[in-house]
Motif scaffolding. Structure first.
Motif, PDB file in Angstrom:
ATOM      1  N   ASP A   1      25.721   1.503  -7.388  1.00  0.00           N
ATOM      2  CA  ASP A   1      26.606   0.566  -8.069  1.00  0.00           C
ATOM      3  C   ASP A   1      27.428  -0.152  -7.000  1.00  0.00           C
ATOM      4  O   ASP A   1      28.125   0.476  -6.212  1.00  0.00           O
ATOM      5  CB  ASP A   1      27.511   1.353  -9.030  1.00  0.00           C
ATOM      6  N   LEU A   2      27.312  -1.477  -6.978  1.00  0.00           N
ATOM      7  CA  LEU A   2      27.969  -2.249  -5.923  1.00  0.00           C
ATOM      8  C   LEU A   2      29.471  -2.004  -5.893  1.00  0.00           C
ATOM      9  O   LEU A   2      30.084  -1.882  -4.830  1.00  0.00           O
ATOM     10  CB  LEU A   2      27.681  -3.738  -6.123  1.00  0.00           C
TER      11      LEU A   2
ATOM     12  N   ARG B   1      25.912  -4.808 -12.251  1.00  0.00           N
ATOM     13  CA  ARG B   1      26.219  -4.843 -10.830  1.00  0.00           C
ATOM     14  C   ARG B   1      25.495  -3.723 -10.094  1.00  0.00           C
ATOM     15  O   ARG B   1      25.934  -3.259  -9.052  1.00  0.00           O
ATOM     16  CB  ARG B   1      27.723  -4.768 -10.588  1.00  0.00           C
ATOM     17  N   LEU B   2      24.386  -3.272 -10.676  1.00  0.00           N
ATOM     18  CA  LEU B   2      23.608  -2.251  -9.982  1.00  0.00           C
ATOM     19  C   LEU B   2      22.766  -2.912  -8.896  1.00  0.00           C
ATOM     20  O   LEU B   2      22.055  -3.880  -9.155  1.00  0.00           O
ATOM     21  CB  LEU B   2      22.708  -1.503 -10.965  1.00  0.00           C
ATOM     22  N   ILE B   3      22.863  -2.393  -7.693  1.00  0.00           N
ATOM     23  CA  ILE B   3      22.203  -3.032  -6.558  1.00  0.00           C
ATOM     24  C   ILE B   3      20.698  -3.209  -6.775  1.00  0.00           C
ATOM     25  O   ILE B   3      20.162  -4.284  -6.520  1.00  0.00           O
ATOM     26  CB  ILE B   3      22.511  -2.240  -5.265  1.00  0.00           C
ATOM     27  N   PRO B   4      19.978  -2.196  -7.280  1.00  0.00           N
ATOM     28  CA  PRO B   4      18.531  -2.380  -7.421  1.00  0.00           C
ATOM     29  C   PRO B   4      18.145  -3.429  -8.461  1.00  0.00           C
ATOM     30  O   PRO B   4      16.992  -3.826  -8.518  1.00  0.00           O
ATOM     31  CB  PRO B   4      18.035  -0.995  -7.862  1.00  0.00           C
ATOM     32  N   HIS B   5      19.084  -3.871  -9.281  1.00  0.00           N
ATOM     33  CA  HIS B   5      18.734  -4.855 -10.304  1.00  0.00           C
ATOM     34  C   HIS B   5      18.679  -6.279  -9.775  1.00  0.00           C
ATOM     35  O   HIS B   5      18.368  -7.207 -10.496  1.00  0.00           O
ATOM     36  CB  HIS B   5      19.739  -4.787 -11.467  1.00  0.00           C
ATOM     37  N   PHE B   6      19.067  -6.455  -8.524  1.00  0.00           N
ATOM     38  CA  PHE B   6      19.081  -7.809  -7.968  1.00  0.00           C
ATOM     39  C   PHE B   6      18.273  -7.830  -6.682  1.00  0.00           C
ATOM     40  O   PHE B   6      18.239  -6.861  -5.939  1.00  0.00           O
ATOM     41  CB  PHE B   6      20.517  -8.244  -7.638  1.00  0.00           C
TER      42      PHE B   6
ATOM     43  N   ARG C   1      19.047  -5.735   0.415  1.00  0.00           N
ATOM     44  CA  ARG C   1      18.430  -5.433  -0.872  1.00  0.00           C
ATOM     45  C   ARG C   1      18.791  -6.448  -1.948  1.00  0.00           C
ATOM     46  O   ARG C   1      17.975  -6.803  -2.781  1.00  0.00           O
ATOM     47  CB  ARG C   1      18.837  -4.025  -1.326  1.00  0.00           C
ATOM     48  N   MET C   2      20.038  -6.925  -1.958  1.00  0.00           N
ATOM     49  CA  MET C   2      20.467  -7.799  -3.052  1.00  0.00           C
ATOM     50  C   MET C   2      20.281  -9.282  -2.753  1.00  0.00           C
ATOM     51  O   MET C   2      19.997 -10.075  -3.631  1.00  0.00           O
ATOM     52  CB  MET C   2      21.930  -7.557  -3.374  1.00  0.00           C
TER      53      MET C   2
END
Lengths: 557, 636
Positions: free
Chosen positions: A336-337, A395-400, A479-480
């Motif tokens: 979570d960012l 704002r979950l990092i892997p979602h972007f 990653r984002m």
């Protein structure tokens, strides 16, 4: 007639907080603009005050050197056998509080801008928000400890509601956790205040028959304030359970403020509170509220019980080091960012303790500067998370992935903030961290024969610099922001538009300050120089004089 | 020329960065005005070069070093770091290299980056890169030097990751930054320690008082700063970022490999040479690391199939030789090699860029061949660059390499000298192989027949650099000729560097030079014979003959895998689980009781809370305002 700057600064948000309730609930824009106007006026006031501030006067323990001082007796309370207790409206500032006061006003203004997206119960929101700002200003200007305590508590309530009502899914849990942790801290503070009241504090001004006790912070820094033989008398401190009562008082105060700073392992309220708090409240929380912990340790902890800083220096440095490294490692493991940034705050506030513990000029100035810089940088970081969350509520990092492709300006601003936070030279954070390291590393040489900060602790802490590069550039940017665009949901692409003008205006002053203070940090350092030097001199001389082992410990200058 | 102009050396490229950056950011139409962007970027660097040239000509050598103070940057307690520049023979020489070669690379980029969406961004960063490097070179204070030091790290990050939408390039950029940060971390500790011992980070003070530092501390400081240098200059153990760094646009590789960034480590050693000569142990280690890096990187260069990777490993190897030179006390020779290497390596990278450009992005040398007919100018200049790098007299590389090798022999490091000689042999082999496989023989891909020369704006820098690659060495003839009288560069640089004297007899020197020449000529002959006849078959033959060794070279001695297993995985993945555990049970459980009661109280409060919020706020406010009103009433 002198303008009562501090009272105006204090009254404006509090009055505004009341007035905003009179506005019609439906007029969203009017309510926002009113709050914005209040904070703009507050900033103008602060600027006006700055124009008259004399950085040459040190303050710290000299009442006459404090500036914009106002003092009036509020009330006197007969307490029977415990004498008469007086409370003064006693405010004033010196270099230790000035810059944090300015930070509060600036971050408070930017927080209003980022509150533009709050639509639920706006009157109550802005009322509480302004109350919060007023209370924080109160803490920074109060010189009467009772007043300090009142503002300290006053701050807690709006914060509780702001998290608990406008927060995310688990907001109630987070709000209660925040409330309980902070309350625990307050209780420690209250304990010491009671101890101080009982043992001490005869008002210097009043004639003998009318003697009252007052918790005047500056008066309590003098040995003659204490009743000889009382519990906290510096010349012959009493014992609690066989231990020096003044050292216990220092430890208790430190513990109370350490929760706020926060110090590992008392930090777990912070990630929860951040994750659940709405963006502007996270900004205030990280930007200003954490600094209250550091300020309390400096002003009350080291100020009232300077020998504690000498006795516990190594432990304080150790806690700082653990915070730096532990916070950085945990940050690197977050998905979570917002949580990642919350833990990076834990890491960066650890440096403050390290610098303070060193009791060198570089270290103490660096610690103060680090609090200021972290206020600017952390505010930026949380605003950045807010930009994303406002658009897609995620704002979950892997979602972007590949955000820079559709939001290039946002990507650039984010990179700037990350670089500032990882201590890139040329930006403000580097200067304060470098000063802390320089001070802490030389501490042994400055205080011969007395190890306040062992060198290995500094070495371990510098690893935080590498770790910060890892968690920002790898865990976030790569990653984002980089790579081909890939989002968790297709429809997000339309929602993810680049920064609006309001958002740009929000970031611009922070970026200008971070860059400006990175290239010309003297603007800040000159402002606090005389106060930090005097503070250090005060802690070292009176700390040595009141040192439980006596001067024989061989502490040099 | 007045020394007061010095800050403009850094200021001009910085101005270029600000103008390109701000205009591009605020004015979208400017982003498409490629000519304007390019001309601005080139002219600020060219102006800086002219300014440096003016200072070089106008300032008499005996007036150096000079100090130009701009303003106080950081001052607190005993610590003070001014923004101050130091003009001496070393910094002035480095400035000439950085701006001269840098300007040509900028010029080349105008053509190479044509049509790129991030054109403005690219040139802005390129200017910033030069500014940061000049700050590093000219800084009079080590903390200010650190600002430039990390600044070039940042610029390399931004430029290697210029095409960040490509995951691999983004990865390479981040890897470069993080690996550099590990070196920077050691560097910073070194600075802390130095400040503790000396009480200042001003170069003048540090170099003056170096002798007073106690020897273990001095050794530790030297080691830490050296570790920082291995990061920037891609030496063992921190070289792993450089081969990946070629993911950036080719002119960026040229800039990183030739003019900026990797030369920083060598510069640092030369800058602090008065400090290093006091700890022979550290110097010996530097020489050893340098020789090993030179040898190992050269073996890896021999087996690469990507044209830019050959050049990347070649850079690492050449830097190794420079470290060997510095380690045996021949600091000025190492800087001399920085100078000659800058020309040949920039030339080779830009030539490779032209080839890649002509083949529409092809980088695999197995799909090239026979390009000399289609690109005669590129071929001629590339040939000169390759021969210069291989150390063929009288081209530039020969003189500087020879100066370092004779110093190694003269200082009694016979084994290291031999390793250097072997590396030189390998250099001739991989350069010959590259030359033959790219330009000679029959085309191995259809794209070759469509290849054509690049536009003039890209050809011109090639010619300029080729002149340097031929003639740059003529300012430093060996002692054998003219007894040092013709070694102008040595006399110029040794004003600033603390070179160790080595008493090499003329006979031994002649032997060393003769061996060098033999190796250069023989190696090139061998390479041309081997790959010229058999082409790619020669690679396969080598692979069969060398077997496991060849595979080891191809895998880069498995260093990356070892780092991954030893550091990256345990630190990142390995720490995740224990940390989650400690967050939940240690930090969380410590106040477990409190949090359990939190739920209890929370559920109670929840019932009261909703809807009554304004009331709460009102009550609190009334209290606060009551206090305030009381005060106001009392004060009236």
């Amino acid at each position: 007639m002198a303008i009562p700057w501090l009272s105006l600064l204090l009254a404006l948000p509090l009055v505004g907080s009341l007035l905003v309730l009179w506005l019609p609930e439906g007029r969203l824009r009017l309510i926002r603009c009113f709050a914005l106007g209040v904070m703009l006026l507050e900033l103008l006031l602060a600027a006006g005050m700055m124009g008259q501030y004399d950085p040459g006067r040190a303050g710290v323990n000299e009442p006459e050197a404090f500036q914009f001082v106002e003092r009036t007796r509020l009330f006197t309370l007969p307490l029977g056998a415990f004498g008469r207790f007086a409370v003064d409206y006693y405010v004033g500032i010196d270099g230790l509080s000035l810059t944090l006061l300015l930070l509060t006003v600036l971050i408070g203004l930017i927080g209003v801008l980022s509150s533009w997206t709050i639509e639920r119960a706006p009157r109550a929101y802005f009322s509480l928000y302004l109350l919060l700002i007023g209370a924080i200003v109160g803490v920074f200007v109060a010189l009467d400890l009772f007043l300090f305590y009142v503002f300290w508590e006053l701050m807690l309530l709006p914060m509780y509601f702001l998290i608990g009502f406008w927060g995310g899914e688990r907001r109630e849990y987070a709000a209660v956790k925040f409330f309980l942790y902070t309350l625990a801290g307050s209780i420690f503070l209250l304990l010491v205040l009671i101890g101080l009241y009982l043992g001490t504090a005869l008002d210097p001004g009043a004639p003998p028959p009318d003697r009252v006790r007052v918790l005047d912070l500056l008066w309590l820094m003098r040995p003659e304030a204490y009743v000889p033989g009382s519990l906290l008398d510096p010349s012959s401190p009493g014992l609690i359970g066989g231990h020096n009562a003044r050292l216990i008082a220092f430890a208790v105060l430190f513990l109370g403020f350490a929760i706020k700073l926060p110090v590992v392992p008392l930090h777990t309220w912070l990630p929860d509170a951040h994750v659940e708090a709405p963006t502007p409240i996270s900004v205030i929380l990280a930007g200003v509220l954490l600094k209250l912990g550091g300020y309390g340790i400096v002003r009350l902890g080291y100020g009232l019980f300077p020998e504690g800083g000498l006795v516990f220096g190594t432990w304080i440095a150790l806690l700082g080091m653990i915070g730096v490294v532990y916070g950085a490692f945990v940050a690197a493991a977050q998905e979570d960012l917002k949580k990642l940034i919350a833990y990076s705050s834990v890491s960066h506030m650890g440096y403050v303790l390290l610098g303070l513990a060193s009791l060198t000029q570089e270290g103490v100035a660096g610690a103060l500067f680090q609090m200021f810089n972290h206020g600017l940088i952390a505010a930026m970081l949380f605003l950045l998370v807010g930009v994303l969350y406002d658009r897609v509520h995620d704002r979950l990092i892997p979602h972007f992935q590949g955000l820079s492709a559709i939001m290039p300006l946002y990507g650039g601003v984010a990179l700037f903030a990350f670089l500032a936070s990882l201590g890139l030279p040329g930006l403000a954070g580097f200067v304060s961290e470098a000063l802390i390291f320089l001070g802490a590393f030389s501490a042994e040489a400055v205080h011969p024969g007395h190890v306040l900060v062992p060198r290995w602790m500094v070495l371990v802490s510098t690893a935080g610099l590498v770790l910060a590069a890892v968690y920002y550039l790898w865990a976030v940017v790569e990653r984002m922001f980089h790579g081909p665009l890939r989002l968790q949901r297709q429809e997000w692409q339309a929602a993810l538009v680049d920064l609006s003008w309001r958002e740009r205006i929000m970031f611009l002053p922070l970026m200008v300050l971070i860059l400006g203070l990175g290239l010309y940090p003297q603007a800040y350092l000159e402002l606090v120089r005389s106060s930090t030097n005097h503070f250090l001199e005060w802690v070292l001389t009176s700390g040595k004089a009141w040192w439980p082992g006596g001067i024989a410990s061989g502490l040099g200058n | 020329m007045m020394p007061q102009w010095t800050p403009y050396l850094v200021g001009l490229p910085l101005l270029g960065f600000l103008l390109s950056g701000l205009l591009g950011l605020l004015w979208p139409r400017y982003r498409r005005w490629e000519i304007g962007i390019g001309v601005l970027a080139v002219s600020v660097v060219a102006l800086a070069f002219l300014l440096a040239l003016g200072l070089f000509v106008g300032l008499p050598q005996e007036e150096l070093p000079l100090r130009v103070v701009l303003y106080q940057w950081i001052a607190s307690g005993d610590f003070a770091a001014p923004i101050a520049f130091r003009l001496d023979t070393l910094s002035l020489w480095m400035t000439l290299i950085v701006t001269g070669v840098g300007a040509l690379i900028h010029l080349y980029s105008i053509g190479y980056m044509r049509g790129d969406a991030g054109y403005w961004r690219y040139f802005a960063y390129l200017n910033l890169f030069i500014a940061a490097m000049l700050l590093l070179v000219l800084a009079d204070n080590l903390l200010l030097l650190f600002l430039g030091w990390e600044g070039v790290g940042l610029c390399s990050y931004l430029l290697i990751g210029h095409w960040y939408a490509d995951r691999e390039k983004a990865f390479a950029a981040r890897k470069a930054f993080v690996v550099n940060r590990i070196g920077d971390f050691a560097f910073l500790i070194g600075l802390l320690w130095l400040f503790r011992e000396v009480g200042s980070l001003d170069l003048g003070v540090v170099l003056d008082r170096a002798g007073a530092i106690e020897s273990t501390a001095l050794g530790a400081i030297g080691m830490l700063l050296f570790l920082g240098a291995t990061g920037k200059s891609a030496q063992i153990p921190l070289y792993v970022w450089l081969p990946d760094a070629m993911a950036g646009p080719t002119p960026v590789s040229a800039l990183i490999h030739a003019a900026t960034m990797v030369t920083a480590g060598v510069y640092l050693l030369a800058r602090l040479s008065p400090l290093y000569v006091l700890s022979p142990g550290v110097l010996g280690l530097i020489a050893l690391i340098g020789a090993l890096t030179a040898l190992l990187a050269a073996t890896m260069a021999l087996v690469q199939t990507d044209i830019k990777k050959v050049l990347a490993y070649s850079t690492i190897s050449q830097l190794g030789l420079m470290f060997l030179g510095a380690g045996v006390g021949a600091f000025s020779a190492a800087i001399f090699h920085v100078f000659t290497h800058a020309f040949s390596k920039a030339l080779l990278f830009l030539g490779a860029g032209s080839v890649i450009h002509a083949l529409e992005g092809e980088q695999d040398i197995r799909r090239m061949g026979g390009l000399s007919r289609h690109m005669p100018l590129t071929y001629c200049t590339f040939l000169l660059g390759a021969l210069a790098l291989a150390g063929l007299p009288p081209l530039a590389g020969f003189f500087s390499k020879d100066m370092m090798l004779t110093a190694a022999l003269g200082s009694g490091h016979e084994v290291l000298w031999f390793l250097g000689l072997v590396s030189s042999l390998l250099t001739t082999l991989y350069m010959g192989r590259l030359l033959v496989l790219v330009f000679h023989g029959a085309p191995r891909a259809p794209a070759v027949s469509r290849a054509h020369e690049a536009p003039a704006v890209m050809r011109l820098p090639l010619v300029g650099l080729a002149v340097g690659a031929v003639a740059a060495g003529w300012i430093g003839w060996p002692d054998l000729l003219g007894h040092g009288a013709w070694n102008w560069i040595g006399r110029w640089l040794s004003d600033s560097t603390a070179d160790l004297e080595h008493g090499l007899s003329l006979g031994l020197e002649a032997l060393s030079i003769a061996l060098s020449v033999t190796v250069a000529v023989g190696g090139l002959w061998m390479a041309f014979r081997l790959w010229g006849r058999a082409g790619l078959e020669a690679d396969h033959m080598l692979q069969r003959r060398l077997g496991g060794l060849y595979a080891l070279w191809q895998s880069g001695y498995r260093v990356e895998a070892i780092y991954e297993r030893l550091f990256v995985r345990p630190l990142l993945q390995g720490s995740a689980a224990p940390l989650r555990w400690s967050e939940r049970y240690i930090a969380g459980g410590l106040i477990g009781l409190a949090s359990r009661s939190a739920f209890f109280i929370g559920s109670g409060i929840r019932r009261l809370q909703t809807g009554l919020l304004s009331l709460y706020a009102l009550v609190m406010l009334i209290g606060a305002l009551g206090l305030l009103a009381w005060f106001l009433w009392r004060s009236l």
